[in-house]
Scaffold this active site. Structure first.
Site, PDB file in Angstrom:
ATOM      1  N   LYS A 242     -51.654  -1.602 -16.519  1.00  0.00           N
ATOM      2  CA  LYS A 242     -52.839  -2.273 -17.170  1.00  0.00           C
ATOM      3  C   LYS A 242     -52.724  -1.854 -18.535  1.00  0.00           C
ATOM      4  O   LYS A 242     -52.547  -0.668 -19.110  1.00  0.00           O
ATOM      5  CB  LYS A 242     -54.007  -1.343 -16.746  1.00  0.00           C
ATOM      6  CG  LYS A 242     -55.509  -1.677 -17.267  1.00  0.00           C
ATOM      7  CD  LYS A 242     -56.550  -0.770 -16.808  1.00  0.00           C
ATOM      8  CE  LYS A 242     -57.674  -0.880 -17.771  1.00  0.00           C
ATOM      9  NZ  LYS A 242     -58.349  -2.180 -17.680  1.00  0.00           N
TER      10      LYS A 242
ATOM     11  N   TRP B 277     -62.923 -32.024 -15.309  1.00  0.00           N
ATOM     12  CA  TRP B 277     -61.977 -32.194 -14.339  1.00  0.00           C
ATOM     13  C   TRP B 277     -62.326 -33.654 -13.877  1.00  0.00           C
ATOM     14  O   TRP B 277     -63.106 -34.311 -13.515  1.00  0.00           O
ATOM     15  CB  TRP B 277     -62.449 -31.363 -13.083  1.00  0.00           C
ATOM     16  CG  TRP B 277     -62.633 -30.004 -13.510  1.00  0.00           C
ATOM     17  CD1 TRP B 277     -63.888 -29.291 -13.253  1.00  0.00           C
ATOM     18  CD2 TRP B 277     -61.763 -28.910 -14.003  1.00  0.00           C
ATOM     19  NE1 TRP B 277     -63.771 -27.906 -13.759  1.00  0.00           N
ATOM     20  CE2 TRP B 277     -62.416 -27.666 -14.066  1.00  0.00           C
ATOM     21  CE3 TRP B 277     -60.504 -29.025 -14.297  1.00  0.00           C
ATOM     22  CZ2 TRP B 277     -61.939 -26.564 -14.615  1.00  0.00           C
ATOM     23  CZ3 TRP B 277     -59.906 -27.932 -14.852  1.00  0.00           C
ATOM     24  CH2 TRP B 277     -60.504 -26.646 -14.998  1.00  0.00           C
TER      25      TRP B 277
ATOM     26  N   PHE C  28     -64.340 -28.015 -19.869  1.00  0.00           N
ATOM     27  CA  PHE C  28     -63.207 -29.014 -19.576  1.00  0.00           C
ATOM     28  C   PHE C  28     -63.683 -29.832 -18.537  1.00  0.00           C
ATOM     29  O   PHE C  28     -64.501 -29.438 -17.457  1.00  0.00           O
ATOM     30  CB  PHE C  28     -62.096 -28.189 -18.897  1.00  0.00           C
ATOM     31  CG  PHE C  28     -61.042 -28.944 -18.893  1.00  0.00           C
ATOM     32  CD1 PHE C  28     -60.004 -29.102 -19.965  1.00  0.00           C
ATOM     33  CD2 PHE C  28     -60.439 -29.490 -17.671  1.00  0.00           C
ATOM     34  CE1 PHE C  28     -58.952 -29.953 -19.933  1.00  0.00           C
ATOM     35  CE2 PHE C  28     -59.356 -30.008 -17.479  1.00  0.00           C
ATOM     36  CZ  PHE C  28     -58.622 -30.447 -18.576  1.00  0.00           C
TER      37      PHE C  28
ATOM     38  N   LYS D 292     -52.407  -4.481 -21.147  1.00  0.00           N
ATOM     39  CA  LYS D 292     -51.939  -5.848 -22.081  1.00  0.00           C
ATOM     40  C   LYS D 292     -52.947  -6.357 -22.815  1.00  0.00           C
ATOM     41  O   LYS D 292     -53.175  -6.694 -23.997  1.00  0.00           O
ATOM     42  CB  LYS D 292     -51.346  -6.854 -21.136  1.00  0.00           C
ATOM     43  CG  LYS D 292     -49.917  -6.280 -20.273  1.00  0.00           C
ATOM     44  CD  LYS D 292     -49.385  -6.971 -19.361  1.00  0.00           C
ATOM     45  CE  LYS D 292     -50.052  -7.271 -18.349  1.00  0.00           C
ATOM     46  NZ  LYS D 292     -50.334  -5.988 -17.464  1.00  0.00           N
ATOM     47  N   THR D 293     -53.895  -6.973 -22.249  1.00  0.00           N
ATOM     48  CA  THR D 293     -55.136  -7.728 -22.676  1.00  0.00           C
ATOM     49  C   THR D 293     -56.077  -6.502 -23.232  1.00  0.00           C
ATOM     50  O   THR D 293     -56.422  -7.001 -24.484  1.00  0.00           O
ATOM     51  CB  THR D 293     -56.032  -8.272 -21.674  1.00  0.00           C
ATOM     52  OG1 THR D 293     -55.212  -8.968 -20.818  1.00  0.00           O
ATOM     53  CG2 THR D 293     -57.245  -8.890 -22.316  1.00  0.00           C
TER      54      THR D 293
ATOM     55  N   ASN E 184     -46.060  -4.378 -15.957  1.00  0.00           N
ATOM     56  CA  ASN E 184     -47.047  -4.637 -14.907  1.00  0.00           C
ATOM     57  C   ASN E 184     -48.150  -3.387 -14.961  1.00  0.00           C
ATOM     58  O   ASN E 184     -48.855  -3.370 -14.012  1.00  0.00           O
ATOM     59  CB  ASN E 184     -46.132  -4.055 -13.423  1.00  0.00           C
ATOM     60  CG  ASN E 184     -45.478  -5.249 -12.927  1.00  0.00           C
ATOM     61  OD1 ASN E 184     -45.758  -6.381 -13.358  1.00  0.00           O
ATOM     62  ND2 ASN E 184     -43.984  -5.013 -12.653  1.00  0.00           N
TER      63      ASN E 184
HETATM   64  P1  ATP Z   1     -56.477  -5.188 -18.861  1.00  0.00           P
HETATM   65  O1  ATP Z   1     -57.032  -6.595 -19.170  1.00  0.00           O
HETATM   66  O2  ATP Z   1     -57.209  -4.389 -18.313  1.00  0.00           O
HETATM   67  O3  ATP Z   1     -55.810  -4.957 -20.163  1.00  0.00           O
HETATM   68  P2  ATP Z   1     -54.019  -6.280 -18.172  1.00  0.00           P
HETATM   69  O4  ATP Z   1     -53.948  -7.329 -19.121  1.00  0.00           O
HETATM   70  O5  ATP Z   1     -52.711  -5.319 -18.505  1.00  0.00           O
HETATM   71  O6  ATP Z   1     -55.259  -5.333 -17.886  1.00  0.00           O
HETATM   72  P3  ATP Z   1     -53.298  -8.121 -16.153  1.00  0.00           P
HETATM   73  O7  ATP Z   1     -52.259  -8.268 -15.464  1.00  0.00           O
HETATM   74  O8  ATP Z   1     -54.015  -9.092 -16.840  1.00  0.00           O
HETATM   75  O9  ATP Z   1     -53.339  -6.672 -16.780  1.00  0.00           O
HETATM   76  O10 ATP Z   1     -54.638  -7.666 -15.066  1.00  0.00           O
HETATM   77  C1  ATP Z   1     -55.979  -7.859 -14.891  1.00  0.00           C
HETATM   78  C2  ATP Z   1     -56.701  -6.763 -14.234  1.00  0.00           C
HETATM   79  O11 ATP Z   1     -55.868  -6.412 -13.074  1.00  0.00           O
HETATM   80  C3  ATP Z   1     -57.380  -5.805 -14.674  1.00  0.00           C
HETATM   81  O12 ATP Z   1     -58.602  -5.581 -14.069  1.00  0.00           O
HETATM   82  C4  ATP Z   1     -56.607  -4.454 -14.626  1.00  0.00           C
HETATM   83  O13 ATP Z   1     -57.222  -3.214 -14.377  1.00  0.00           O
HETATM   84  C5  ATP Z   1     -55.881  -4.972 -13.254  1.00  0.00           C
HETATM   85  N1  ATP Z   1     -54.475  -4.499 -12.846  1.00  0.00           N
HETATM   86  C6  ATP Z   1     -53.456  -4.264 -14.455  1.00  0.00           C
HETATM   87  N2  ATP Z   1     -52.631  -3.557 -13.961  1.00  0.00           N
HETATM   88  C7  ATP Z   1     -52.755  -3.286 -12.534  1.00  0.00           C
HETATM   89  C8  ATP Z   1     -51.964  -2.564 -11.455  1.00  0.00           C
HETATM   90  N3  ATP Z   1     -50.550  -2.172 -11.769  1.00  0.00           N
HETATM   91  N4  ATP Z   1     -52.357  -2.466 -10.231  1.00  0.00           N
HETATM   92  C9  ATP Z   1     -53.570  -3.089  -9.984  1.00  0.00           C
HETATM   93  N5  ATP Z   1     -54.361  -3.615 -10.873  1.00  0.00           N
HETATM   94  C10 ATP Z   1     -53.914  -3.775 -12.253  1.00  0.00           C
HETATM   95 MG    MG Z   2     -54.488  -9.271 -19.187  1.00  0.00          MG
END
Ligand code: ATP
Ligand code: MG
Length: 177
Positions: A19, A74, A72, A21-22, A17
Site C-alpha cells: 500500500k 457508454w 463518459f 503507491k497512490t 504490491n
Molecule cells: P493507496 O491508494 O492506499 O496508496 P495503492 O495505490 O498502493 O494504495 P492499490 O493497488 O491501488 O494500492 O490498492 C488500492 C487499495 O487496496 C487501497 O485501499 C489499499 O489500502 C489496498 N491495498 C493496497 N495494498 C494492499 C495489500 N498488499 N493487501 C491488501 N490491500 C491492499
Molecule cells: Mg493505487
C-alpha cells in the site's frame, strides 16, 4: 553520484504490491500545490466509488482531477466501453502532458490499462519522451512494464510487509479511500 545536472521534469514510478503507491503520488501533489504548482491527476479506475481525494480535488482550483469513465457516454458492450473509457482517459492524459500547462501529472493506476490491453506501453512511452522539459509525470500501479521502469528517473517498489486486510480489517475511510 555522477555530475550534477540542471533540473528537468522527471518520470516517477510507484509500483509493487504494498500500500502507498497512490497515496505517495497524492502526497507529492499536496506538496506541489503548496508551491503554487498547477497539477493534474488522471485515475485509470472506474469512477464508481466516491473517494476522499476526489471530493477534496473539487475544492482545489489548481488541481485538475479526472476519473476514468466519469462523464463518459457508454454506447457499446461492457468490455468495449472499459477500453473506450481507458482510451479517453489516455487522450486527456497525453494532451495534458504535451500541452505543458501542468507541472506535475499523476497517471494513477495506469498499469491496470496495460494489463487489460486497453493501452499500449509504447504509446505511453512515446508521449513521455515528448513531454515538455518542465513536466513531471508520476505513474502508479502494480506490475509496471519493464520498458517504463527502464525509462523512468525514479522507481519505488513498495513491498507489502503487512496489511490490516489480512487481519480482517476492511478498507478504512481516510486511510484507503
Ligand atoms: P493507496 O491508494 O492506499 O496508496 P495503492 O495505490 O498502493 O494504495 P492499490 O493497488 O491501488 O494500492 O490498492 C488500492 C487499495 O487496496 C487501497 O485501499 C489499499 O489500502 C489496498 N491495498 C493496497 N495494498 C494492499 C495489500 N498488499 N493487501 C491488501 N490491500 C491492499
Ligand atoms: Mg493505487
Amino acid at each position: 553520484m555522477t555530475e550534477k545536472k540542471d533540473p528537468r521534469g522527471l518520470v516517477l514510478i510507484h509500483t509493487g504490491n504494498g500500500k502507498g503507491k497512490t497515496t505517495a503520488a497524492l502526497g507529492i501533489i499536496f506538496r506541489a500545490l503548496g508551491r503554487g504548482m498547477k497539477c493534474g491527476v488522471i485515475q485509470f479506475l472506474k469512477g464508481k466509488w466516491e473517494t476522499g481525494e476526489r471530493k477534496f480535488a473539487k475544492t482545489i482550483p489548481e488541481l485538475d482531477f479526472h476519473v476514468m469513465g466519469l462523464g463518459f457516454t457508454w454506447n457499446s458492450d461492457d468490455l468495449d466501453k472499459d477500453k473506450a473509457a481507458a482510451k479517453a482517459a489516455w487522450e486527456t492524459s497525453s494532451q495534458m502532458i504535451l500541452e505543458g500547462n501542468h507541472e506535475i501529472i499523476v497517471l494513477d493506476e495506469i498499469t491496470y490499462a496495460f494489463h487489460y490491453d486497453w493501452l499500449q506501453v509504447e504509446e505511453v512511452l512515446a508521449v513521455l519522451k515528448r513531454r515538455p522539459s518542465h513536466v513531471h509525470v508520476i505513474l502508479t500501479g502494480r506490475r509496471c512494464p519493464e520498458s517504463l521502469l527502464d525509462y523512468a528517473d525514479l522507481v519505488s517498489l513498495i513491498e507489502a510487509v503487512k496489511h490490516p486486510y489480512q487481519s480482517g480489517f476492511p478498507a478504512q475511510k481516510g486511510i484507503d479511500f
